[in-house]
Design an enzyme around this catalytic site. Sequence first.
Site, PDB file in Angstrom:
ATOM      1  N   SER A   1       2.736  -2.368  10.638  1.00  0.00           N
ATOM      2  CA  SER A   1       4.215  -2.117  11.050  1.00  0.00           C
ATOM      3  C   SER A   1       4.796  -3.714  10.760  1.00  0.00           C
ATOM      4  CB  SER A   1       4.364  -1.915  12.464  1.00  0.00           C
ATOM      5  OG  SER A   1       4.110  -0.517  12.476  1.00  0.00           O
TER       6      SER A   1
ATOM      7  N   GLU B   1      -6.978   5.162   7.575  1.00  0.00           N
ATOM      8  CA  GLU B   1      -6.587   6.415   7.346  1.00  0.00           C
ATOM      9  C   GLU B   1      -7.818   7.097   6.551  1.00  0.00           C
ATOM     10  OE1 GLU B   1      -2.893   5.617   5.503  1.00  0.00           O
ATOM     11  OE2 GLU B   1      -2.033   5.093   7.320  1.00  0.00           O
TER      12      GLU B   1
ATOM     13  N   GLU C   1      -6.042  -4.899  10.125  1.00  0.00           N
ATOM     14  CA  GLU C   1      -5.058  -3.680  10.693  1.00  0.00           C
ATOM     15  C   GLU C   1      -5.211  -3.023  11.517  1.00  0.00           C
ATOM     16  OE1 GLU C   1      -2.536  -2.675   6.449  1.00  0.00           O
ATOM     17  OE2 GLU C   1      -4.257  -1.229   6.613  1.00  0.00           O
TER      18      GLU C   1
ATOM     19  N   GLY D   1       2.023   2.072  11.010  1.00  0.00           N
ATOM     20  CA  GLY D   1       2.900   3.189  10.704  1.00  0.00           C
ATOM     21  C   GLY D   1       3.634   3.684  12.217  1.00  0.00           C
TER      22      GLY D   1
ATOM     23  N   HIS E   1      -9.626   1.789   4.252  1.00  0.00           N
ATOM     24  CA  HIS E   1      -8.422   1.809   5.188  1.00  0.00           C
ATOM     25  C   HIS E   1      -8.713   2.983   6.381  1.00  0.00           C
ATOM     26  CE1 HIS E   1      -4.307   2.671   6.341  1.00  0.00           C
ATOM     27  NE2 HIS E   1      -3.838   1.631   5.775  1.00  0.00           N
TER      28      HIS E   1
ATOM     29  N   ASN F   1       0.890  -1.008   0.053  1.00  0.00           N
ATOM     30  CA  ASN F   1      -0.213  -0.076  -0.157  1.00  0.00           C
ATOM     31  C   ASN F   1       1.062   1.025  -0.014  1.00  0.00           C
ATOM     32  OD1 ASN F   1      -1.793   2.024   0.634  1.00  0.00           O
ATOM     33  ND2 ASN F   1      -2.281   1.281   2.541  1.00  0.00           N
TER      34      ASN F   1
ATOM     35  N   LYS G   1       0.058   4.252  -0.377  1.00  0.00           N
ATOM     36  CA  LYS G   1      -0.594   5.320   0.268  1.00  0.00           C
ATOM     37  C   LYS G   1      -0.096   6.848  -0.538  1.00  0.00           C
ATOM     38  CE  LYS G   1       0.172   2.876   4.843  1.00  0.00           C
ATOM     39  NZ  LYS G   1      -0.273   3.364   6.172  1.00  0.00           N
TER      40      LYS G   1
HETATM   41  P1  PGA Z   1       2.390   0.099   7.501  1.00  0.00           P
HETATM   42  O1  PGA Z   1       0.963   0.364   7.119  1.00  0.00           O
HETATM   43  O2  PGA Z   1       3.015  -1.125   7.182  1.00  0.00           O
HETATM   44  O3  PGA Z   1       3.294   1.376   7.288  1.00  0.00           O
HETATM   45  O4  PGA Z   1       2.231   0.101   9.104  1.00  0.00           O
HETATM   46  C1  PGA Z   1       0.265  -0.522   6.690  1.00  0.00           C
HETATM   47  C2  PGA Z   1      -0.911  -0.040   6.110  1.00  0.00           C
HETATM   48  O5  PGA Z   1      -1.553   1.151   6.336  1.00  0.00           O
HETATM   49  O6  PGA Z   1      -1.473  -0.894   5.318  1.00  0.00           O
END
Ligand code: PGA
Length: 287
Positions: free
Chosen positions: A210, A93, A163, A169, A91, A6, A8
């Site tokens: 992460s 976010e 997630e 993150g 997601h 992903n 982003k």
């Molecule tokens: P990350 O993000 O691996 O940077 O924690 C995962 C995601 O948001 O899909």
Amino acid sequence: PIIAGNWKMNNTKAQTYALLNDLVPLVADAEAEVVICVPYTSIWAAGEAIKGTNIHLGAENVHWAEKGAFTGEISADMLLEQGVEYVIIGHSERRQYFGETDETVNKRVLTALAKGLKPIICVGETLEEREGGKVEEVLVRQTTEALKGVDKDQLDKIVIAYEPVWAIGTGKTATAQDANDTIAIIRNTIAKLYCPKCAEEKVRIQYGGSLNPKKAKELMSMPQIDGGLIGGASLKAEDQVQRLKSCKIKIKALRKGRFFICNSKLIIIKEDDLKNHLTDTASVYII
Ligand code: PGA
């Protein structure tokens, strides 16, 4: 198994070409399904760069309407025309910063499926919800609402990414046992909504948050985990330096491919051969 990156809001068109030019030949023999979910402005470039390869193209959202006055949104047809196959929906976010709700997630899922896009539906609890003992409640609700109106025969098009919001993150990866048990809740929800066999065989459930080389071995070896959704780690191998001598990354089950980015290059190797490919100074990143 399905390993998805992903991106982003990262990578310009030029950066997309650069990354994928390196990546394409190196994943040619992958046993697992490799997906990259890229920003809209990189879709065309990414599509060109992976044309004829085994990498699947994904987007990061889709609107439910066919077309119309929805400034800033994108339709399924627009994505399909560019060769997009997967789309991330819901997601955290989007839920946190852009007003995404269970209801809009469901609308996007239904449109994606009707149009022939494969949704990667993200679910996961916040830290507050976890500390409040609400993990099960939240995941049952998010999963049930997202799948409302989805037919049993569409389930094999669905990927769910568990997630936990607190893990995204932050560098705080869920423990393998915890991720496994929590994913079991999601699978159990699908079993109740449809049938146990559907939950077991049709829906792939990833872990995301992460996901890094140190944790990947354990996480990917858990029976409930069918792959990973990877954000930060799918972008900059060189920033994620890991001494690999002691780092054995295993992706569970014979069907699962093994992917490493070594000194910015993605390589696929058998675990037995790991030591022959790596030096003291190798920077390795699982993708
Ligand atoms: P990350 O993000 O691996 O940077 O924690 C995962 C995601 O948001 O899909």
